[in-house]
Design a protein around this motif. Structure first.
Motif, PDB file in Angstrom:
ATOM      1  N   THR A  70       0.707  -1.210  -0.274  1.00  0.00           N
ATOM      2  CA  THR A  70       0.293  -0.044  -0.322  1.00  0.00           C
ATOM      3  C   THR A  70       1.060   1.277   0.032  1.00  0.00           C
ATOM      4  O   THR A  70       0.703   2.360  -0.688  1.00  0.00           O
ATOM      5  N   HIS A  71       1.812   1.281   0.182  1.00  0.00           N
ATOM      6  CA  HIS A  71       2.761   2.198   0.784  1.00  0.00           C
ATOM      7  C   HIS A  71       4.315   2.970   0.427  1.00  0.00           C
ATOM      8  O   HIS A  71       4.265   4.241   0.324  1.00  0.00           O
ATOM      9  N   LEU A  72       4.745   1.586   0.123  1.00  0.00           N
ATOM     10  CA  LEU A  72       5.730   1.653  -0.908  1.00  0.00           C
ATOM     11  C   LEU A  72       6.001   1.216  -2.342  1.00  0.00           C
ATOM     12  O   LEU A  72       6.867   1.462  -3.053  1.00  0.00           O
ATOM     13  N   ALA A 105      16.447   2.711  -2.833  1.00  0.00           N
ATOM     14  CA  ALA A 105      16.789   3.691  -3.705  1.00  0.00           C
ATOM     15  C   ALA A 105      15.325   3.958  -4.038  1.00  0.00           C
ATOM     16  O   ALA A 105      14.195   3.358  -4.150  1.00  0.00           O
ATOM     17  N   VAL A 106      15.486   5.821  -3.723  1.00  0.00           N
ATOM     18  CA  VAL A 106      13.943   6.154  -4.057  1.00  0.00           C
ATOM     19  C   VAL A 106      14.278   7.502  -4.895  1.00  0.00           C
ATOM     20  O   VAL A 106      15.123   8.417  -5.139  1.00  0.00           O
ATOM     21  N   MET A 107      12.055   8.163  -5.886  1.00  0.00           N
ATOM     22  CA  MET A 107      12.887   9.161  -6.602  1.00  0.00           C
ATOM     23  C   MET A 107      12.763   9.987  -6.092  1.00  0.00           C
ATOM     24  O   MET A 107      14.054  10.837  -6.729  1.00  0.00           O
ATOM     25  N   ASP A 108      11.829  10.140  -4.756  1.00  0.00           N
ATOM     26  CA  ASP A 108      11.745  11.563  -4.158  1.00  0.00           C
ATOM     27  C   ASP A 108      11.715  11.397  -2.686  1.00  0.00           C
ATOM     28  O   ASP A 108      10.738  11.308  -2.593  1.00  0.00           O
ATOM     29  N   ALA A 120       8.947  13.592  -1.291  1.00  0.00           N
ATOM     30  CA  ALA A 120       7.620  13.462  -1.556  1.00  0.00           C
ATOM     31  C   ALA A 120       7.094  12.243  -0.763  1.00  0.00           C
ATOM     32  O   ALA A 120       6.473  11.704  -0.618  1.00  0.00           O
ATOM     33  N   LEU A 121       8.092  10.924  -0.804  1.00  0.00           N
ATOM     34  CA  LEU A 121       8.178   9.610   0.424  1.00  0.00           C
ATOM     35  C   LEU A 121       7.978  10.001   1.420  1.00  0.00           C
ATOM     36  O   LEU A 121       6.804   9.143   1.965  1.00  0.00           O
ATOM     37  N   ALA A 122       7.987  10.997   2.222  1.00  0.00           N
ATOM     38  CA  ALA A 122       8.274  12.188   3.455  1.00  0.00           C
ATOM     39  C   ALA A 122       6.881  11.558   4.095  1.00  0.00           C
ATOM     40  O   ALA A 122       6.516  11.269   5.036  1.00  0.00           O
ATOM     41  N   PHE A 168      16.132   5.541   2.974  1.00  0.00           N
ATOM     42  CA  PHE A 168      15.551   6.042   1.538  1.00  0.00           C
ATOM     43  C   PHE A 168      16.332   6.724   1.791  1.00  0.00           C
ATOM     44  O   PHE A 168      15.968   7.700   1.810  1.00  0.00           O
ATOM     45  N   THR A 169      16.842   6.258   0.145  1.00  0.00           N
ATOM     46  CA  THR A 169      18.421   7.579  -0.153  1.00  0.00           C
ATOM     47  C   THR A 169      17.449   7.737  -1.492  1.00  0.00           C
ATOM     48  O   THR A 169      17.375   7.242  -2.728  1.00  0.00           O
ATOM     49  N   GLN A 170      17.641   9.324  -1.939  1.00  0.00           N
ATOM     50  CA  GLN A 170      17.911   9.309  -3.225  1.00  0.00           C
ATOM     51  C   GLN A 170      18.760   9.909  -3.769  1.00  0.00           C
ATOM     52  O   GLN A 170      19.730  10.726  -3.456  1.00  0.00           O
ATOM     53  N   ILE A 171      19.457   9.526  -4.756  1.00  0.00           N
ATOM     54  CA  ILE A 171      20.579   9.716  -5.574  1.00  0.00           C
ATOM     55  C   ILE A 171      20.610  11.047  -6.606  1.00  0.00           C
ATOM     56  O   ILE A 171      20.394  10.535  -7.550  1.00  0.00           O
ATOM     57  N   ARG A 172      21.309  11.546  -6.169  1.00  0.00           N
ATOM     58  CA  ARG A 172      20.772  13.060  -6.776  1.00  0.00           C
ATOM     59  C   ARG A 172      21.368  12.785  -8.213  1.00  0.00           C
ATOM     60  O   ARG A 172      21.224  13.289  -9.437  1.00  0.00           O
ATOM     61  N   ARG A 173      22.363  12.730  -8.252  1.00  0.00           N
ATOM     62  CA  ARG A 173      23.840  13.081 -10.265  1.00  0.00           C
ATOM     63  C   ARG A 173      25.125  11.965  -9.284  1.00  0.00           C
ATOM     64  O   ARG A 173      24.800  11.456  -7.987  1.00  0.00           O
ATOM     65  N   ALA A 174      25.785  11.625  -9.925  1.00  0.00           N
ATOM     66  CA  ALA A 174      26.833  10.331  -9.286  1.00  0.00           C
ATOM     67  C   ALA A 174      27.886  10.440  -8.072  1.00  0.00           C
ATOM     68  O   ALA A 174      27.550  11.972  -7.876  1.00  0.00           O
ATOM     69  N   VAL A 175      27.881   9.627  -7.384  1.00  0.00           N
ATOM     70  CA  VAL A 175      29.154  10.382  -6.160  1.00  0.00           C
ATOM     71  C   VAL A 175      30.318   9.976  -7.013  1.00  0.00           C
ATOM     72  O   VAL A 175      30.312   8.328  -7.356  1.00  0.00           O
TER      73      VAL A 175
END
Length: 310
Positions: free
Chosen positions: A38-40, A106-109, A112-114, A153-160
């Protein structure tokens, strides 16, 4: 127990492969499955009952014939979360014991998830924040799930630089890091290096807010951590825990509470320099699909399962 020593420290044995599954002990399987669906947005891939021989191989005979469910994000079923029904002590508190402490997804946003998880069974214990590590490329939150499991939950904005991190396709995508809480980071690092030919990255000293909160420490207290890169954009993270950490105690005969076990692929079993909990065995259910499997304890008491690819 079975000990194999052929290939020890010679490079003859295969290196550790990709992360396949994270096993979480739950007391009410249907409610947890429903919460993740439901939530994930996770999907139930398979459900059934744990074969008695498989439970025995985990040193958890009381989990024989326990209900289980495998779940994964819609776009990538190759890495799953497995829930196994059992018993959890009432006094179990996550993030205070050694062993598998958390799973990073990994999450997109993340913001928004919070907002979406507010008021659900997924209790935020660390709100979204940019990580000190990564120069602002990573933004994460920590959550205590319906089985008292810890999810990051981690949003990966760009390469590290120096890290091969997965891009989220689903709003809540796949697990990619298993976090081990260590009584001695150096000891655990050597275990993975010597047993699995898996050298770790550099040590990083950083606040781990969820751990500081769990031990009632100042939020900015810093802890050593390091990561071990594995195939398939997956990692093991090792966190040095405070000296107040303790051995995890569960209900005798059952899987440990919280994140009980992590499963990895490996190219072969016969030459690994390890003490197994039982002889390699075949199982037809997922994620084994007829391949051989063994389990054993790691250097900080974490239960590790291997599935042979060859």
């Amino acid at each position: 127990m079975n000990e194999t020593t052929t290939g020890a420290n010679t490079g003859a044995h295969p290196p550790l492969g990709r992360l396949l599954s994270v096993t979480i002990s739950v007391t009410d399987l249907p409610s947890v499955v429903d919460a993740y669906r439901t939530h994930l947005g996770y999907r139930l891939l398979e459900s059934g009952y744990i074969p008695a021989a498989l439970a025995q191989s985990w040193a958890a005979p009381q989990n024989a014939e326990a209900r289980y469910g495998l779940m994964a994000p819609p776009s990538d079923p190759s890495v799953c979360i497995r829930f196994v029904e059992g018993l959890t002590p009432e006094n179990y508190r996550p993030l205070r014991t050694f062993g598998w402490a958390a799973v990073e997804i990994a999450v997109m946003d993340v913001d928004a998830l919070a907002a979406r998880l507010a008021g659900t069974q997924f209790e935020t214990i660390g709100p979204p924040a940019d990580l000190a590590f990564g120069g602002g490329a990573l933004r994460a939150m920590s959550v205590r799930g319906p089985a008292r499991e810890i999810l990051i939950f981690t949003q990966i904005r760009r390469a590290v630089p120096g890290y091969d991190l997965p891009a989220a396709i689903d709003p809540v995508d796949r697990a990619f890091i298993a976090v081990a809480a260590a009584d001695d980071l150096h000891k655990v690092r050597l275990f993975y290096r010597d047993k699995f030919l898996a050298p770790s990255g550099p040590d990083i000293e950083t606040p781990i807010y969820s751990v500081n909160d769990a031990f009632d420490l100042p939020r900015e207290d810093r802890h050593l951590m390091t990561t071990i890169a594995l195939p398939g954009q997956s990692y093991v993270e090792i966190d040095q825990y405070p000296e107040m950490g303790a051995k995890r105690v569960g209900v005798r005969g059952y899987l440990a509470p919280g994140i009980a076990m992590v499963t990895f692929e490996i190219g072969g079993l016969d030459d690994l320099p390890l003490y197994w909990l039982g002889e390699p065995s075949h199982y037809e259910i997922a994620p084994y699909m007829g391949r051989r499997q063994v389990t054993f304890y790691g250097a900080t008491g974490e239960l590790i399962e291997l599935i042979e690819t060859g």
